[in-house]
Structure formats: structure tokens, C-alpha cells
Design an enzyme around this catalytic site. Structure first.
Site, short mmCIF file in Angstrom:
data_model
loop_
_atom_site.label_atom_id
_atom_site.label_comp_id
_atom_site.label_asym_id
_atom_site.label_seq_id
_atom_site.Cartn_x
_atom_site.Cartn_y
_atom_site.Cartn_z
N ASP A 179 0.82 -1.20 0.00
CA ASP A 179 0.00 0.00 0.00
C ASP A 179 0.86 1.26 0.00
O ASP A 179 0.56 2.23 -0.70
CB ASP A 179 -0.91 0.01 1.22
CG ASP A 179 -2.18 -0.79 1.01
OD1 ASP A 179 -3.05 -0.32 0.26
OD2 ASP A 179 -2.30 -1.89 1.58
N SER A 180 1.92 1.25 0.79
CA SER A 180 2.77 2.44 0.88
C SER A 180 3.48 2.70 -0.44
O SER A 180 3.57 3.85 -0.90
CB SER A 180 3.79 2.26 2.01
OG SER A 180 3.14 2.13 3.26
#
Length: 406
Positions: A179-180
């Protein structure tokens, strides 16, 4: 003409001042992309369901009932509630879109279309709009409509298969890695689309799939496989490309990490640990050769480090101009002098929790720096302010509330 006095001149506006971003996304890549834009001056309006707030508000530890992760992810955003599935919510969103440069969303493909809020409808009211669509698997293909999370991307991309000890199961990261990475990539993609808009006068759609950015950062594995049939196995902390490389326990029970990606560094390390004879071995001349003899090199380096305290190891490596770092947990990070010098962790005054510390903006600009103006705000705290700016009256707001749109 006399130049302005630096002592009294107003500070320069952040570089993204004037950019408006509507953040419709949740958990976690889309919201992170919007956060990164807000850190450098964009007016980010976070739109949440009136009765189902962004789940990140409840993720992880909280203090006094206030989610701490949200304080970071929601910083520099004004918060508005809006149910997009209602007629009033749809109409209000379209009014907001007319004022926006960017919309970030991460609904499953087809959800916006179900509400008649797809690209044709959004671009019709604002041809300059950039619509960033963040999903697990992209907007098309056999997996497009599956629920997608970062964990699945970490598994599918090959990351988990590479991570862990050779005789242990594949390992997933204990934080939102995919996600990051996708959040960072989405912010870059948005800025790329905005640069194109400045030339063409037209917006466009960004299609971001969580499974792709993490594959990109894994390096040349597809090319290795395509050209050589090579599949990299799990090697723990070791590398197939250089050695010595890994984590080593010190005499006082702490750990350090050593890297020798450069040949000159590898040679300095072997001199430091008392094994300069290994430098003359034919296999030592390449990173791949050293990696094949990692047992010998790890025994030499690990044995030397095990006889010294961490402080002595770090001092000796620094004197030898060799690459080493302490293995730190968050307690060490907060006290680390290099992080302190960079102001990597900063303090933000928050009306709910008082002074709280969090990561600072992601990079430093010498002329137009970013800043954290406020931490994540309560659910819907700015609804009236933002919608009043659109021209909605108290009667309009009351009507929207009565139908459940706010």
C-alpha cells in the site's frame, strides 16, 4: 528596485498551493497519495461516508478513543461527510468536482459507475480533472472485481516468496508495504498526469493496481527469468549479489547491519575484521563470487562483531569508512541523531491529543518546503465549511442531512 527583506518577507507558498484534491479513498494507498499532496500545499478534502468513516480511524492503537494512525494519514486534510449513493450526495460531489483538480478513489471497479459517477460524468463537469483509481488488480482483467489488499499484492508480486529464511515459510511484512509503495507511486502518477494536463488542457484517468508498483521495486526478476530461467530463492538476510551482507549480533546483545555492495567497501571490511588475506582470493573480486562464499565471509565478519560492543563496532566501521548501521526499533529511531538533524520526526499540535510526534514531510525543498499544518481531523469536522464555500445555504445542508447524504 530594492529586494524584499528576508526577515520580513512572507514565506513562499508551498508548491502545490491552489491544487484541490478530493480524497474518496480508504485503506491505505489512495489516502496516502492524497496526504503526500497535502503535505506540499494541496487543499485536500477528505470525503467519508456519514455513517461509515474511513476504517483507518480504527486501525491500530488509539488514545482516548482517537485513532493514532488516522492522525498521520489524515493530516493536512479537511474532512467532509457525503453519501455518494444518495441523489443529494451525488449532486454535491459533482459540484465539488467542478472545483477540483484531482479525485482519488479506491472503490471496486464499477462502483462509481453504479452511482453514475464514472469518468464520463466526472469529466463532463470538469474536463481538466485527473481521476486516480487505486485498486488491488486494476480496472480490467480477470481479477479486477476481486477484493484487493496490500497483503495479496505482497504475495502475488513475488515479494513474499523472496522474503524469509531458506527453510522457513514465505514472509509477509508486518506493515502496509505494498500500500505504501502504491501510495507513493500514485502521487507520482497524479503529478505526471497534471503535467500532461498543463500541455494538453485535458485531464485523464490514472489506473493504479497495488500488484504492480511492488513488482517494479523488486528489480530485474522478470528479466532474469525471461533470459536465464533464473528464479531467486529465499536467502534470509543474505544477498545473491554481494557478501558479506546481513545482520550480526554484537557482544552486548544488540544487532548491526552490514552492506558491501561496493567492492572497495568489502575490502575495507575484511581489513577491519583481520582477514585481508581473503581479498586476494579469485572469487572475492566480484559481488556474485563473494555471495557464493558467504559462509566464509560471515564467519569472519560475524565473529569479529560478536567480540565487540555495538558502540565499538559502529565506531570502528566509521573509522574504516565501511558501511554499517544499528538495527533500530522505533525507540532508537526517535533518539537517533541523524533523524534528529533531518527533523524526520516532527511535533504537531493537535486539538484532541495535544502535542504528538509523527513522520515529517517526505523530502525537503530548499525554496518551497512542505509542512504539516494539522493532524487528522474528526470525522466530518469541515463539512459545513467546505460545502458553504460551494454556495450551499443552511437550508441546503439541512435538506442533505434529512435525506442522509451528510
Amino acid at each position: 528596485m530594492t529586494p524584499p527583506d528576508p526577515a520580513t518577507a512572507a514565506p513562499p507558498a508551498p508548491p502545490l498551493t491552489g491544487l484541490r484534491v478530493l480524497d474518496l479513498a480508504t485503506l491505505f494507498a489512495g489516502p496516502l497519495a492524497a496526504t503526500l499532496l497535502g503535505d506540499f500545499g494541496a487543499d485536500v478534502v477528505k470525503i467519508e461516508h456519514p455513517r461509515k468513516p474511513d476504517p483507518s480511524r480504527g486501525h491500530g492503537p488509539s488514545k482516548d478513543g482517537v485513532g493514532l494512525w488516522w492522525k498521520v494519514l489524515g493530516r493536512n486534510k479537511r474532512t467532509v461527510t457525503l453519501d455518494l449513493s444518495t441523489p443529494g450526495g451525488r449532486t454535491t460531489l459533482l459540484r465539488l468536482v467542478r472545483t477540483a483538480d484531482v479525485v482519488v478513489e479506491n472503490f471496486r471497479p464499477g462502483t462509481l459507475e453504479k452511482w453514475d459517477l464514472g469518468w464520463p460524468e466526472l469529466s463532463a463537469v470538469n474536463p481538466w480533472l485527473v481521476l486516480a483509481r487505486v485498486t488491488g488488480f486494476g480496472q480490467f482483467g480477470p481479477y479486477a472485481h476481486r477484493p484487493g489488499f496490500g497483503t495479496l499484492a505482497e504475495a502475488m508480486s513475488g515479494f513474499a516468496a523472496l522474503t524469509g529464511e531458506p527453510d522457513a515459510p514465505p514472509t509477509l511484512p508486518p506493515f502496509g508495504l505494498a500500500d505504501s509503495i502504491a501510495g507513493l507511486t500514485t502521487a507520482y502518477a497524479i503529478m505526471t498526469a497534471l503535467a500532461a494536463r498543463d500541455r494538453t488542457g485535458e485531464g485523464q484517468v490514472v489506473d493504479m493496481a497495488l500488484i504492480e508498483p511492488i513488482l517494479a521495486v523488486l528489480g530485474p526478476h522478470p528479466t532474469w527469468y525471461d533470459q536465464l530461467g533464473h528464479v531467486q530463492p529465499r536467502t534470509g538476510n543474505r544477498s545473491q549479489n554481494n557478501a558479506p551482507r546481513g545482520t550480526y549480533r554484537t557482544a552486548d546483545g544488540t544487532w548491526v547491519a552490514v552492506s558491501t555492495s561496493a567492492q572497495s567497501i568489502a575490502e575495507r571490511v575484511m581489513v577491519l575484521v583481520g582477514r585481508p588475506d581473503l581479498i586476494d582470493a579469485p572469487w572475492f573480486a566480484t559481488g556474485e563470487g563473494r555471495a557464493r562464499h558467504a559462509d566464509v565471509l560471515d564467519e569472519a565478519v560475524g565473529g569479529w562483531i560478536a567480540r565487540h560492543t555495538r558502540a565499538d563496532v559502529l565506531a570502528a566501521f566509521e573509522k574504516a569508512e565501511a558501511a554499517v548501521a544499528p538495527v533500530q526499533d522505533v525507540r532508537d529511531v526517535m533518539e537517533d541523531p541523524q533523524y534528529q538533524a533531518l527533523a524526520t520526526v516532527t511535533t504537531v499540535d493537535d486539538p484532541e491529543l495535544g502535542a504528538l510526534r509523527m513522520q515529517n514531510v517526505l523530502f525537503r525543498l530548499s525554496a518551497t518546503p512542505g509542512s504539516i499544518r494539522w493532524a487528522g481531523r474528526p470525522h466530518g469536522a469541515d463539512t459545513e465549511e467546505v460545502l458553504t464555500e460551494l454556495g450551499l445555504t443552511p437550508a441546503d445542508l439541512a435538506k442533505l442531512r434529512s435525506e442522509g447524504a451528510l
